[in-house]
Enzyme design. Structure first.
Site, short mmCIF file in Angstrom:
data_model
loop_
_atom_site.label_atom_id
_atom_site.label_comp_id
_atom_site.label_asym_id
_atom_site.label_seq_id
_atom_site.Cartn_x
_atom_site.Cartn_y
_atom_site.Cartn_z
CG ASP A 60 -9.47 -1.50 40.30
OD1 ASP A 60 -10.62 -1.98 40.26
OD2 ASP A 60 -9.03 -0.87 41.27
CG ASP B 92 -11.58 -1.05 48.27
OD1 ASP B 92 -11.82 0.07 47.77
OD2 ASP B 92 -11.74 -2.12 47.66
CE LYS C 179 -13.66 5.30 44.84
NZ LYS C 179 -13.19 3.93 45.05
CD GLU D 43 -9.84 2.49 44.32
OE1 GLU D 43 -10.05 2.15 43.14
OE2 GLU D 43 -10.63 3.17 44.99
#
Ligand code: AMP
Length: 622
Positions: A209, A25, A87, A187
């Protein structure tokens, strides 16, 4: 039940041989690596027993690279050489970063080139791919040290909304880190694998999420062991970091601070994050610091104040939730459960808002930080060939429609949005002009009717089409989206087999705000788009008829008397002027008038052609 591809070619494990595969992850704030051992998925700790690796990289003065906790600590004193939340930068351009409120004030020294991102550090210029590769490399080392061997491969997770550029850049980073990428996995889908295998539930689920830097929501349907992602939505510029930022701004207001240097900003921001996390368990928190000019900060904040300050951020997550539900065609009453993923979902007011919205307590019995890595590990284990039966079929969807430009600047959608992937669709097209030997294929992404309103992804040319009449060639264009969401387009002329092919790797990405905007535009412009499309179609028809009339005149004008010629010319001029500036109706009227003016001419040409064909032939030959 089989997974999409149970094992990559050549990866089937021999009996009793266990291949070392991990799930990673790669988070905005923290990253994790997990594996399946003895049938059980677990995260792998570092030597100090910590599971999460802060996604922070520091380029030190002596050439060393720190990743994780040490880098995070150094962020306060060395912000320009310590890169966090990379990211948010991967697969983007400097122009994107500057245009985004969340990223424009980052304390890094960016290069000048607007088309790429270059971070000037004391170790030289680093791209977001380099920085991500350093994080992945640290996780690879951790896994190999812990598992005692070389890894066969890794499944790496990406937000559901990552576009091609962001996915490609993530893959490149993994390769740079020496990892064999078995698959990129969304994800929320990974989280669903972790929950699906644990709970064996059926029904419609929402995966909510809220991580450090991104928000994703997915609607999943589970039935008889079949797992399908029905729709995804989100906001890649919304996460726990924004709560830190809000608290940081409040802290500045409370202490009447402006103009902080980089070091003090980084210090207060990290204290704001610590206070936010403490307020999950405690009713109040105190932020204490000494700034570089020796000013002391000592500010107490209650949970109630923090919740008030950030309630708008929580509310902001609900719009994408509603949109995803609309896309999936489900109502709140259809939702069997809500899965909470991401460290920021620990905040009580986030849990509360989700519970109130859905009218049920969300599922949170797995660690929200680990659930994505665990799901990725489970899939890596399958892809590496360690598991043969009882797997889940897993489907993801395309966030925006993919299509082609057709004549007249119109979009022909080939793969509609929310199509489950991997997918392949083919459509036949033809040439517009006589003798046309090449065809430009323009691949676009978006929901609007006109090419000018969509995003251009790639262009390529199919050459070597044999000379044929307009409309006679059969060009089959095939769109393929692989399991990682990467698109490839090929075109083939069916009679000759001439082919051309392109893999779409756009040079810059679309963020969620842009995707949301494109969707909004497509809804609000639906009416004007229909009209624009109708006009563009009428223009194409008019041009085709005018072309045919002109070539007929060039060949057989002698069949017409002066007044007939004049009325056809007048109709041609009238049609051209409507093509230039008329509305749809007047253009259609002009086409009809032109067709009417040429009726007699067409009949005479037909007679002449029949006579020519019959000339010199005997009746029995006919
Ligand atoms: P992730 O990207 O899933 O690792 O999530 C990281 C985010 O979760 C960061 O913004 C953290 O500050 C936040 N987070 C972690 N633990 C807590 C907590 N106990 N309370 C509130 N937020 C938390």
């Amino acid at each position: 039940m089989a997974l999409l591809q149970i094992a990559e070619p050549g990866l089937s494990a021999a009996p009793h041989q266990h291949r070392l595969a991990v799930g990673i992850d790669l988070g905005t704030t923290n990253s994790l690596v997990a594996t399946v051992r003895s049938g059980h998925a677990a995260c792998l700790p570092d030597k100090q027993g910590r599971m999460t690796l802060p996604s922070v990289v520091r380029y030190g003065s002596d050439g060393e690279i720190d990743v994780g906790q040490d880098a995070l600590k150094a962020q306060k004193i060395d912000p320009a050489n310590t890169i966090s939340s990379v990211k948010r930068l991967i697969g983007r351009t400097l122009a994107d970063i500057k245009a985004n409120e969340e990223t424009r004030y980052l304390p890094y020294r960016f290069g000048e080139d607007e088309r790429i991102i270059q971070l000037h550090t004391r170790a030289g210029v680093k791209t977001p791919i380099d920085v991500s590769a350093d994080i992945l490399h640290a996780l690879k080392n951790r896994a190999e040290a812990s598992l005692g061997g070389e890894l066969t491969g890794a499944v790496i997770t990406v937000p559901a909304y990552f576009d091609d550029a962001q996915r490609q850049a993530t893959k490149d980073a993994a390769r740079l880190a020496g990892l064999n990428v078995l698959r990129l996995l969304n994800e929320p889908t990974a989280a669903a694998i972790a929950y699906g295998l644990d709970n064996r539930a059926e029904g419609t689920f929402v995966v909510y999420d809220l991580g450090g830097g991104t928000f994703d929501v997915s609607i999943l349907s589970l039935s008889q062991g079949l797992f399908e992602v029905k729709a995804t939505n989100g906001n890649s510029a919304l996460g726990g970091d924004d709560f830190d930022q809000r608290l940081f701004c409040w802290l500045l207001e409370q202490n009447k601070l402006s103009q902080l240097n980089e070091q003090d900003s980084a210090l207060l921001l990290s204290l704001a994050r610590a206070a936010k996390e403490a307020l999950t368990h405690d009713n109040s928190a105190t932020i204490q610091a000494t700034l570089s000019d020796h000013r002391h900060i000592n500010t107490r904040i209650t949970r109630a104040t923090f919740q008030q300050l950030t309630q708008h951020l929580v509310a902001k997550t609900l719009a994408p939730v509603k949109q995803a539900m609309r896309d999936a065609g489900v109502a709140k009453t259809d939702i069997t459960g809500v899965i909470m993923v991401g460290g920021a979902t620990r905040m009580p007011h986030v849990q509360q808002a989700v519970a109130t919205f859905f009218g049920q307590t969300p599922l949170n019995n797995l660690n929200p930080d680990e659930v994505v890595a665990l799901g990725a590990a489970i899939q890596a284990n399958v892809l590496a060939g360690n598991k043969n039966d009882d797997e889940w079929l897993l489907l993801d969807v395309t966030p925006l429609s993919l299509g082609l430009e057709t004549y007249g600047g119109l979009v022909e959608k080939v793969i509609p949005r929310n199509t489950t992937i991997p997918t392949a669709r083919a459509q036949d097209f033809t040439t517009f002009k006589d003798g046309q030997s090449a065809m430009m294929i323009h691949v676009v992404q978006g929901e609007r009717e006109l090419v000018s309103d969509c995003r251009s992804l790639a262009r390529f040319t199919l050459r070597g089409i044999p000379p044929m009449m307009a409309g006679a060639a059969r060009i089959r264009v095939t769109f393929q989206v692989d399991a990682d969401g990467l698109l490839s387009v090929s075109a083939c002329e069916q009679t000759t087999g001439v082919q051309a092919h392109i893999e779409v790797k756009p040079s810059y990405g679309l963020d969620d705000a842009a995707i949301t905007q494109m969707l909004k535009d497509s809804f609000s412009n639906a009416e004007t788009d229909v009209q624009a499309r109708a006009r563009a179609e009428a223009v194409v028809e008019a041009q085709s008829i005018m072309g045919a009339v002109q070539s007929a005149l060039a060949l057989d004008a002698d069949l017409l008397d002066a007044s007939e010629q004049q009325s056809i010319q007048a109709a041609l001029i009238q049609t051209q002027s409507q093509v230039n500036e008329g509305d749809v109706q007047s253009l259609r009227d002009a086409i009809q008038a032109l067709s009417h003016a040429t009726d007699h001419f067409a009949a005479m040409r037909m007679n002449r052609n029949i006579q020519r064909a019959l000339q010199g032939k005997k009746v029995n030959e006919i």
